[in-house]
Design a protein around this motif. Structure first.
Motif, PDB file in Angstrom:
ATOM      1  N   PHE A   1       3.304  11.778   1.000  1.00  0.00           N
ATOM      2  CA  PHE A   1       4.491  12.425   0.431  1.00  0.00           C
ATOM      3  C   PHE A   1       4.066  13.721  -0.246  1.00  0.00           C
ATOM      4  O   PHE A   1       2.916  13.884  -0.631  1.00  0.00           O
ATOM      5  N   PHE A   2       5.052  14.622  -0.424  1.00  0.00           N
ATOM      6  CA  PHE A   2       4.768  15.865  -1.148  1.00  0.00           C
ATOM      7  C   PHE A   2       5.715  15.993  -2.330  1.00  0.00           C
ATOM      8  O   PHE A   2       6.870  15.584  -2.251  1.00  0.00           O
ATOM      9  N   PHE A   3       5.204  16.563  -3.434  1.00  0.00           N
ATOM     10  CA  PHE A   3       6.056  16.776  -4.614  1.00  0.00           C
ATOM     11  C   PHE A   3       5.828  18.193  -5.115  1.00  0.00           C
ATOM     12  O   PHE A   3       4.836  18.838  -4.770  1.00  0.00           O
ATOM     13  N   GLN A   4       6.740  18.673  -5.934  1.00  0.00           N
ATOM     14  CA  GLN A   4       6.666  20.036  -6.471  1.00  0.00           C
ATOM     15  C   GLN A   4       6.220  19.963  -7.936  1.00  0.00           C
ATOM     16  O   GLN A   4       6.849  19.269  -8.736  1.00  0.00           O
ATOM     17  N   ILE A   5       5.137  20.679  -8.285  1.00  0.00           N
ATOM     18  CA  ILE A   5       4.708  20.668  -9.693  1.00  0.00           C
ATOM     19  C   ILE A   5       5.667  21.513 -10.532  1.00  0.00           C
ATOM     20  O   ILE A   5       6.373  22.375 -10.014  1.00  0.00           O
ATOM     21  N   ARG A   6       5.724  21.243 -11.836  1.00  0.00           N
ATOM     22  CA  ARG A   6       6.627  21.962 -12.736  1.00  0.00           C
ATOM     23  C   ARG A   6       6.029  21.892 -14.149  1.00  0.00           C
ATOM     24  O   ARG A   6       5.140  21.082 -14.403  1.00  0.00           O
ATOM     25  N   PRO A   7       6.527  22.720 -15.063  1.00  0.00           N
ATOM     26  CA  PRO A   7       6.052  22.623 -16.458  1.00  0.00           C
ATOM     27  C   PRO A   7       6.420  21.259 -17.066  1.00  0.00           C
ATOM     28  O   PRO A   7       7.218  20.523 -16.500  1.00  0.00           O
TER      29      PRO A   7
ATOM     30  N   ARG B   1       0.844  -1.189   0.000  1.00  0.00           N
ATOM     31  CA  ARG B   1       0.000   0.000   0.000  1.00  0.00           C
ATOM     32  C   ARG B   1       0.878   1.236   0.000  1.00  0.00           C
ATOM     33  O   ARG B   1       1.829   1.319   0.764  1.00  0.00           O
ATOM     34  N   CYS B   2       0.553   2.178  -0.878  1.00  0.00           N
ATOM     35  CA  CYS B   2       1.372   3.396  -0.953  1.00  0.00           C
ATOM     36  C   CYS B   2       0.442   4.605  -0.999  1.00  0.00           C
ATOM     37  O   CYS B   2      -0.539   4.604  -1.745  1.00  0.00           O
ATOM     38  N   PRO B   3       0.719   5.654  -0.200  1.00  0.00           N
ATOM     39  CA  PRO B   3      -0.144   6.843  -0.268  1.00  0.00           C
ATOM     40  C   PRO B   3       0.056   7.604  -1.585  1.00  0.00           C
ATOM     41  O   PRO B   3       1.135   7.540  -2.187  1.00  0.00           O
ATOM     42  N   ILE B   4      -1.000   8.287  -2.025  1.00  0.00           N
ATOM     43  CA  ILE B   4      -0.901   9.112  -3.235  1.00  0.00           C
ATOM     44  C   ILE B   4      -0.224  10.430  -2.842  1.00  0.00           C
ATOM     45  O   ILE B   4      -0.702  11.113  -1.928  1.00  0.00           O
ATOM     46  N   PRO B   5       0.880  10.797  -3.470  1.00  0.00           N
ATOM     47  CA  PRO B   5       1.561  12.051  -3.099  1.00  0.00           C
ATOM     48  C   PRO B   5       0.668  13.264  -3.357  1.00  0.00           C
ATOM     49  O   PRO B   5      -0.199  13.237  -4.233  1.00  0.00           O
ATOM     50  N   ARG B   6       0.895  14.331  -2.573  1.00  0.00           N
ATOM     51  CA  ARG B   6       0.125  15.567  -2.744  1.00  0.00           C
ATOM     52  C   ARG B   6       1.066  16.679  -3.176  1.00  0.00           C
ATOM     53  O   ARG B   6       2.271  16.608  -2.965  1.00  0.00           O
ATOM     54  N   ARG B   7       0.467  17.739  -3.749  1.00  0.00           N
ATOM     55  CA  ARG B   7       1.276  18.891  -4.152  1.00  0.00           C
ATOM     56  C   ARG B   7       1.790  19.630  -2.912  1.00  0.00           C
ATOM     57  O   ARG B   7       1.050  19.789  -1.937  1.00  0.00           O
ATOM     58  N   ARG B   8       3.025  20.075  -2.992  1.00  0.00           N
ATOM     59  CA  ARG B   8       3.575  20.863  -1.885  1.00  0.00           C
ATOM     60  C   ARG B   8       2.927  22.256  -1.907  1.00  0.00           C
ATOM     61  O   ARG B   8       2.723  22.832  -2.961  1.00  0.00           O
ATOM     62  N   ASN B   9       2.625  22.768  -0.733  1.00  0.00           N
ATOM     63  CA  ASN B   9       2.038  24.120  -0.585  1.00  0.00           C
ATOM     64  C   ASN B   9       0.772  24.281  -1.427  1.00  0.00           C
ATOM     65  O   ASN B   9       0.595  25.277  -2.115  1.00  0.00           O
ATOM     66  N   ASP B  10      -0.079  23.270  -1.354  1.00  0.00           N
ATOM     67  CA  ASP B  10      -1.298  23.320  -2.158  1.00  0.00           C
ATOM     68  C   ASP B  10      -2.345  24.177  -1.448  1.00  0.00           C
ATOM     69  O   ASP B  10      -2.478  24.106  -0.233  1.00  0.00           O
ATOM     70  N   LEU B  11      -3.083  24.987  -2.224  1.00  0.00           N
ATOM     71  CA  LEU B  11      -4.117  25.828  -1.617  1.00  0.00           C
ATOM     72  C   LEU B  11      -5.414  25.056  -1.365  1.00  0.00           C
ATOM     73  O   LEU B  11      -6.349  25.587  -0.792  1.00  0.00           O
ATOM     74  N   ASP B  12      -5.473  23.814  -1.846  1.00  0.00           N
ATOM     75  CA  ASP B  12      -6.683  23.010  -1.635  1.00  0.00           C
ATOM     76  C   ASP B  12      -6.948  22.813  -0.149  1.00  0.00           C
ATOM     77  O   ASP B  12      -6.049  22.929   0.674  1.00  0.00           O
ATOM     78  N   ASP B  13      -8.182  22.454   0.150  1.00  0.00           N
ATOM     79  CA  ASP B  13      -8.558  22.090   1.508  1.00  0.00           C
ATOM     80  C   ASP B  13      -7.726  20.864   1.923  1.00  0.00           C
ATOM     81  O   ASP B  13      -7.813  19.817   1.282  1.00  0.00           O
ATOM     82  N   PRO B  14      -6.884  20.955   2.996  1.00  0.00           N
ATOM     83  CA  PRO B  14      -5.990  19.837   3.337  1.00  0.00           C
ATOM     84  C   PRO B  14      -6.753  18.576   3.764  1.00  0.00           C
ATOM     85  O   PRO B  14      -6.224  17.475   3.685  1.00  0.00           O
ATOM     86  N   GLU B  15      -8.003  18.725   4.211  1.00  0.00           N
ATOM     87  CA  GLU B  15      -8.779  17.553   4.649  1.00  0.00           C
ATOM     88  C   GLU B  15      -9.322  16.758   3.458  1.00  0.00           C
ATOM     89  O   GLU B  15      -9.826  15.660   3.614  1.00  0.00           O
ATOM     90  N   ARG B  16      -9.258  17.359   2.256  1.00  0.00           N
ATOM     91  CA  ARG B  16      -9.869  16.737   1.082  1.00  0.00           C
ATOM     92  C   ARG B  16      -9.073  15.516   0.642  1.00  0.00           C
ATOM     93  O   ARG B  16      -7.862  15.569   0.541  1.00  0.00           O
ATOM     94  N   GLY B  17      -9.767  14.408   0.361  1.00  0.00           N
ATOM     95  CA  GLY B  17      -9.072  13.205  -0.120  1.00  0.00           C
ATOM     96  C   GLY B  17      -8.597  13.393  -1.555  1.00  0.00           C
ATOM     97  O   GLY B  17      -9.037  14.293  -2.262  1.00  0.00           O
ATOM     98  N   MET B  18      -7.672  12.519  -1.963  1.00  0.00           N
ATOM     99  CA  MET B  18      -7.147  12.593  -3.341  1.00  0.00           C
ATOM    100  C   MET B  18      -7.352  11.226  -3.988  1.00  0.00           C
ATOM    101  O   MET B  18      -7.048  10.201  -3.372  1.00  0.00           O
ATOM    102  N   VAL B  19      -7.901  11.205  -5.213  1.00  0.00           N
ATOM    103  CA  VAL B  19      -8.080   9.919  -5.900  1.00  0.00           C
ATOM    104  C   VAL B  19      -7.440   9.971  -7.279  1.00  0.00           C
ATOM    105  O   VAL B  19      -7.248  11.043  -7.859  1.00  0.00           O
TER     106      VAL B  19
ATOM    107  N   SER C   1       6.348   2.535  -1.472  1.00  0.00           N
ATOM    108  CA  SER C   1       5.552   1.989  -0.370  1.00  0.00           C
ATOM    109  C   SER C   1       6.461   1.527   0.767  1.00  0.00           C
ATOM    110  O   SER C   1       6.014   1.310   1.884  1.00  0.00           O
ATOM    111  N   ALA C   2       7.772   1.369   0.496  1.00  0.00           N
ATOM    112  CA  ALA C   2       8.694   0.903   1.527  1.00  0.00           C
ATOM    113  C   ALA C   2       9.148   2.037   2.450  1.00  0.00           C
ATOM    114  O   ALA C   2       9.763   1.790   3.490  1.00  0.00           O
ATOM    115  N   MET C   3       8.896   3.303   2.047  1.00  0.00           N
ATOM    116  CA  MET C   3       9.336   4.419   2.903  1.00  0.00           C
ATOM    117  C   MET C   3       8.440   4.489   4.134  1.00  0.00           C
ATOM    118  O   MET C   3       7.215   4.434   4.015  1.00  0.00           O
ATOM    119  N   PRO C   4       9.028   4.621   5.336  1.00  0.00           N
ATOM    120  CA  PRO C   4       8.195   4.638   6.554  1.00  0.00           C
ATOM    121  C   PRO C   4       7.402   5.948   6.647  1.00  0.00           C
ATOM    122  O   PRO C   4       7.935   7.018   6.419  1.00  0.00           O
TER     123      PRO C   4
END
Length: 1239
Positions: free
Chosen positions: A385-391, A268-286, A375-378
């Protein structure tokens, strides 16, 4: 009143997309579904352009689409699940360019029902079985095999039903050659149904269930089922057998999980989210969609989140056990309904809304500097996880397919003063919205423009050898000279080509395999491949006036109307035919057809004479230069062009040439008319003439190539292209400036183009979007456009844009500031400086929302603005942002009787609207004064109202405003609008107001129409009539004083009319003294409207307008749909021959004229025969499809009638005989009714 439906622009929203080798060659194609249309696309691996090979209306709802291939086969078939209650298997036949229905198996009722399969399709990856499933309970498995003749066979269905079970997704599991296995996401609701307390709902769990098809016992068993922790939304099948570990990936909220049966633990691996996202942090991601790419050595998945970010998903396995899932940020594209990765390295993205894209995958995303998540990262439970969007880095955009979907609203007007009206459409959703201006015409891509030393009068291109792929020379003729340019990396002048440069040229061409011929006023120059030159000089003082040339023949007309004919002999020498022929009048134009493959010569020469005739002359040695037929013309001919059209769409790669087309003689007249006549290939007779007026200048004609087929470029005051595309003739103007002369052009950069001259420039053009009806100019908007109005004096548009779940610019800036401050506060003492730098960087970065999407603010959050737009320049003149949580719903531009000549813009705004459960904090009517130049809005005042202002309409110097279900008349006051009058008797919620005279027609959100009369003396609004059926109205248009057309959200269009004896002088009875039996009918008004016409379009229509689409054409009812389609309903002028009645003017039953009496009858019979002879491709009954909600009434389906042209010739003949016509006459009638109203 009888109507005929014509689709002008098919729907462009894509609901499903699959890829495979459907034509049986190495090249991969894409099959897409647009709701009720199936389309086959082929991306060109060299240029990256996407070509449409075939489009078929299926007259049913395509619910699912899958490609499959039998074990060891090389060709993919298409399995379609529709609302027909049948499973259909299609095969693409390249030779006929058509889908053949191989199997059609009935299993249930028609319609999109809960328990009738068709919603889900899953195919065994080895092509042995297919499962078709319903939303609830039923699942059927069909076994696919081949018989001795290698034809596809299908078994009886095997049942895998389970009652009280909801299905969310089904996939075929790759198990190699073991028994086929299918995985389903299911939920059992039996306990919930039987539990009266309602507590069981909280404990229901989704299960992952595996179904196995036992090929030995020939039945399906439920092999294994396990409950899931998170709620999954779709499954991805993992390659198995020798290619991978098998099993499935479950995409669920915030997690992606790998499961397989046996000893395999869940990964099982979590879906990464955008870093510094303005979205509601409680909102799930699919994840919303995915694509799988598999080669012999590796496989990976591309999965896209609901924000548009694509992740590359790979699995690490140890022997047969998967030990980790790895995710890596790949790129961000528009949110898609489907993605396809092709073997040629293309990624096709079918966007949810807006244009679709084809990307080249430039890199596989293996660069080290991009973080990889595993999924192996504790991680703590609930963290991610967080990632940075780019062009874009790994993808390169190579092609874009225009899509109008969703068309929120549309108005037709000639704001640019071009004679032909333009369609102004508000399209798109959120930050990818646009205002598009559509004009009838083909889009022209300008490849190159270069100036010439003088004004040329003609241009040709020639090849050096008949086998050459590309042209070698461009020959440009001037009044007294000829310029020869060679085509290479650049285009430059050459002098050693053998062409005579000191004289103008009349024509030049490749002769035979490798010789060139130049015809000039004093003779003919024949240039051999080794540069030897043979010349033929004109006798005496005569000069060559006109000429016609093809690969083996040259015909010239000398002064005195004398024809001389030359033909090439086997040794490559040009020989003059012994006799010459004198014509009875001056020759004004000539044309030869191309030499048919495998023949020595073209048999016919067409000659246009100054006595307004065209003659066909034989070039057959048996009767050479003998006249065969003649046609008189209404004016002097200017140009002739014989082409072979309507054959197969380019021969396919297997070399099979499709059905042969016919020869057509195109005649351009000096009065601007183009005639197209069929030329009999045996006798040379001319028949079946079609006429179109092109423009004010004489029509010149040029033969060009389009998609490997001959087409005609006709030039008058604007240029038109006549070409055959998908079994239909198209004559479309080019959206380009006037041209004077043209020729085909082919080079490496532009394999199929046109070289043309315009004044003193040489232009190289390409026409890529064949089959398109409109070309469009697009202006970017910020939020979803809801409505717009046109200011009548300045022609500016006033647009309201509103988005739910969105922030205004001010709130966005505020949120960013707040997050930056939190960053600094959260940091320790040592990191304070670094955190401040990061916060500053975060405040400065801005990613365009067009590419990366706007942040989601949460439910009940609204953002809105009012914009003034110049539609011609596409520039915003003024825009006013409304406050956060104010949503604009309606707009009107009007003058008040008590305020002189000032124009006012009224915007209906609602505050804090929550959609479900519905609650509202009130609303406002903002009143703005428009500046004199109509480019600025100044707020006058705002008027509070208690509910949603759903519609605003000017009315007799005042304004009608709906507030929820109340209808009110307001007038302008100093501090606010003043309420003058109100009606409280509308049922639910008013969505539209139309006015005519003292009558007001109200559209209710679910109770159809109410007719209201305004009584000025009593100052009352009284309902005097309503409709008998409920309709969920989306838009309405008045056709005349008694008639209104309306569309509903289920895709129906209805025309409703008040009976002739309707009395609108009714009184209201506030005292209740009226007798009970006078009160009204069915709890409504005492008078009811009659239904004139009913029709199911199949897509929700959001705009209806009565308009004329072509100059001099008749009026039609134009509708646009949510899926991006544009269609028209046109009236058959009169049915019976009756005395002209004293009907109200401006009625949709226009002119009384006799030819139409048979017209309606003819089309009704044609539709009836087409239903029997050419039933819809996916097994839906045409009549019941068009009567989905209401029985179809008085509307004939032109889309079905026009499929006549794509039927087999034998069937065409039998249908035409039933109608006492020839097939040519039937298709002429189909073309005529189209060109009378539209294009």
């Amino acid at each position: 009143m009888f109507l005929y439906n014509i689709t002008l622009q098919r729907a462009s929203a894509i609901t499903h997309a699959i890829h495979g080798n459907f034509s049986g060659t190495k090249q991969q194609e894409i099959v897409i579904a647009h709701g009720k249309i199936i389309e086959l696309l082929r991306p060109d691996p060299n240029t990256g352009k996407v070509h449409t090979l075939l489009t078929v209306e299926v007259f049913g709802v395509v619910r699912s689409l899958m490609a499959f291939r039998l074990t060891g086969g090389t060709k993919d078939y298409v399995v379609v699940g529709t609302d027909s209650g049948r499973i259909v298997i299609l095969e693409y036949q390249p030779s006929k360019n058509a889908f053949d229905k191989i199997h059609q198996e009935t299993f249930g009722k028609s319609g999109c029902r809960r328990i009738v399969p068709g919603q889900y399709l899953a195919v065994d990856p080895k092509g042995r079985a297919v499962m078709i499933g319903a939303v609830e309970k039923q699942k059927l498995v069909y076994i696919l095999n081949r018989d001795a003749a290698a034809r596809l066979t299908i078994s009886s269905p095997l049942e895998a039903h389970k009652a009280n079970t909801l299905v969310y997704h089904v996939v075929g599991v790759d198990v190699g050659f073991e028994n086929p296995m299918f995985a389903c996401l299911e939920m059992d609701y039996e306990e919930v149904d039987n539990d009266p307390t309602g507590e069981a709902v909280a404990n229901t769990q989704q299960t992952l269930t595996f179904y196995e098809l036992d090929l030995g016992l020939n039945h399906v068993v439920r092999k294994y089922s396990e409950p899931l922790e998170e709620h999954g939304n779709f499954l991805i099948s993992v390659p198995g057998g020798s290619d991978g570990p098998s099993g499935v990936l479950i995409c669920s909220e915030n997690y992606i999980t790998y499961k397989n049966f046996g000893d395999q633990p869940d990964i099982r691996c979590p879906i990464p989210r955008r870093r510094n996202d303005l979205d509601d942090p409680e909102r799930g991601m699919v994840f919303v969609c995915s694509a799988t790419h598999k080669t012999k050595s590796m496989f990976f998945f591309l999965a896209q989140t609901e924000q548009g970010d694509i992740f590359k998903v790979t699995l690490e396995s140890d022997e047969d056990m998967v030990i980790e899932i790895r995710l890596k940020y790949f790129d961000t594209v528009a949110v898609a309904t489907a993605m396809c990765v092709l073997k040629t390295g293309f990624l096709f993205v079918a966007s949810e809304f807006g244009n679709h894209y084809l990307y080249q995958i430039a890199h596989l995303g293996d660069n080290e500097d991009e973080p990889e998540f595993s999924s192996a990262m504790p991680l703590e439970e609930g963290d991610t996880f967080f990632f940075q969007i780019r062009p874009l880095r790994n993808l390169v955009l190579v092609d874009e397919l225009d899509s109008l979907s969703p068309i929120m609203t549309c108005q037709i007007a000639d704001l640019a003063n071009e004679d032909t009206p333009q369609l102004y459409m508000a399209c798109g959703r959120g930050s990818r919205s646009s205002l598009r201006v559509l004009r009838h015409g083909l889009e022209v891509s300008e490849m190159a423009v270069s100036e010439l030393p003088g004004n040329p009068n003609a241009v040709w291109t020639v090849r050096r050898h008949v086998e050459d792929e590309f042209d070698a020379y461009i020959v440009v003729s001037f009044v007294n000279a000829t310029l020869v340019l060679s085509i290479g990396e650049t285009v430059e002048e050459v002098t050693d080509s053998g062409f005579l440069g000191t004289t103008p040229t009349l024509s030049c061409s490749l002769l035979g395999d490798d010789a060139l011929v130049q015809v000039y006023p004093d003779g003919i120059r024949h240039i051999r491949a080794d540069k030897r030159v043979n010349e033929w000089k004109t006798p005496g003082k005569k000069a060559i006036m006109k000429c016609a040339v093809n690969q083996r023949q040259v015909v010239i007309a000398l002064t005195g109307a004398e024809l001389v004919y030359f033909e090439m002999d086997p040794s490559g020498q040009l020989n003059e035919y012994t006799e010459r022929k004198e014509m009875s009048a001056d020759v004004v134009c000539m044309s030869l057809a191309s030499v048919p493959t495998g023949e020595q010569r073209s048999r016919f020469l067409a000659v246009g004479l100054a006595d307004n005739t065209v003659r066909i002359i034989s070039l057959d040695p048996a009767d050479c230069l003998q006249p065969l037929s003649m046609q008189a013309l209404p004016a002097q001919p200017e140009a002739l062009c014989i082409v072979e059209m309507g054959g197969a769409e380019k021969q396919d790669d297997s070399g099979e040439k499709g059905s042969l087309g016919g020869l057509y003689l195109n005649i351009g007249l000096q009065n601007g008319v183009l005639l197209r006549t069929v030329l009999d290939t045996v006798t040379g007779d001319l028949s079946d003439t079609r006429t179109r007026y092109l423009g004010s200048r004489p029509v010149k004609l040029f033969r060009v190539l389009m998609q490997g087929q001959e087409a005609v470029l006709a030039m008058s005051s604007r240029s038109w292209l006549s070409y055959s595309y998908q079994a239909r003739f198209h004559l479309t103007p080019l959206s380009y400036e006037t041209l004077e002369f043209a020729s085909c052009f082919a080079s490496e950069q532009c394999p199929e183009g046109i070289v043309a001259i315009s004044t003193n420039t040489l232009r190289i053009l390409a026409l890529e979007k064949l089959g398109a009806v409109f070309n469009q100019v697009s202006t970017q908007l910020q939020y979803t456009p809801r409505k717009f109005v046109i200011h009548p004096d300045s022609n500016n548009l006033i647009v309201i844009e509103t988005d739910h779940n969105a922030y205004t610019d001010a709130t966005k800036a505020q949120r960013k500031q707040q997050m930056a401050e939190e960053m600094v506060e959260a940091a320790g003492e040592e990191e304070r400086e670094l955190a401040a730098e990061m916060a500053a960087a975060f405040l400065n970065e801005s990613f365009p929302e067009v590419s990366f999407g706007a942040p989601k603010a949460g439910l009940g959050q609204w953002a809105s603005l009012v914009r003034i737009l110049d539609p011609i320049q596409g520039s915003t003149l003024d825009s006013i942002q409304l406050e956060q949580n104010e949503a604009a719903f309606s707009v009107a531009v009007l003058r008040f009787a008590n305020s002189g000549d000032d124009w006012f813009v009224l915007v209906g705004v609602v505050k804090d609207l929550i959609l479900a459960p519905r609650s509202v904090a009130g609303g406002f009517i903002y009143t703005y004064r428009l500046s004199e130049d109509a480019d600025k809005l100044a707020l006058v005042h705002k008027t509070p109202v208690e509910d949603v202002p759903g519609a605003i309409a000017p009315f007799q110097g005042r304004v009608l405003i709906s507030v929820g279900k109340l209808l009110r008349v307001y007038d302008l006051g100093k501090k606010k609008l003043l309420r003058k009058c109100e009606n409280k008797h509308i049922s639910n919620f008013i969505v539209g107001i139309n006015t005519i005279g003292n009558r007001v027609i109200i559209s209710d959100i679910q109770e159809s129409f109410f007719w209201v009369r305004y009584k000025r003396h009593e100052n009352q609004l009284i309902i005097f009539a309503d409709d008998t059926v409920p309709r969920w109205i989306t838009t309405a248009s008045l056709l005349d004083y008694d008639t209104v057309a309306g569309a509903d959200k289920f895709g129906n269009i209805a025309v409703v009319r008040l009976p002739a004896n309707t009395n609108d002088e009714v009184d209201e009875d506030p005292t209740g003294n009226k007798a009970l039996w006078d009160r009204g009918l069915l709890n409504g008004a005492s008078q009811k409207a009659e239904i004139i016409a009913n029709y199911h379009v199949g897509e929700a229509c959001l705009s209806l307008q009565k308009a004329t689409l072509i100059p001099g054409g008749s009026e039609s009812l134009v509708y646009t749909t949510l899926s991006g389609a544009v269609g028209i309903l046109v009236p058959f002028t009169s049915h019976e021959v009756r005395q002209p009645t004293t009907r109200k003017p401006n009625c949709l039953c226009w002119k009384l004229s006799f030819p139409f009496i048979q017209d309606h009858d003819f089309f009704q019979h044609l539709e009836m025969h087409m239903r029997a002879e050419h039933p819809p491709l996916c097994g839906r009954d045409h009549l019941s499809y068009r009567s989905y909600y209401f029985p179809v009434k008085n509307v004939i389906d032109g889309d079905l009638c026009e499929q006549f042209n794509s039927m087999e010739p034998g069937k065409q003949r039998s249908v035409a005989e039933e109608l006492d016509r020839t097939p040519a006459e039937v298709s002429k009638k189909l073309e005529d009714i189209r060109t009378r109203y539209a294009f």
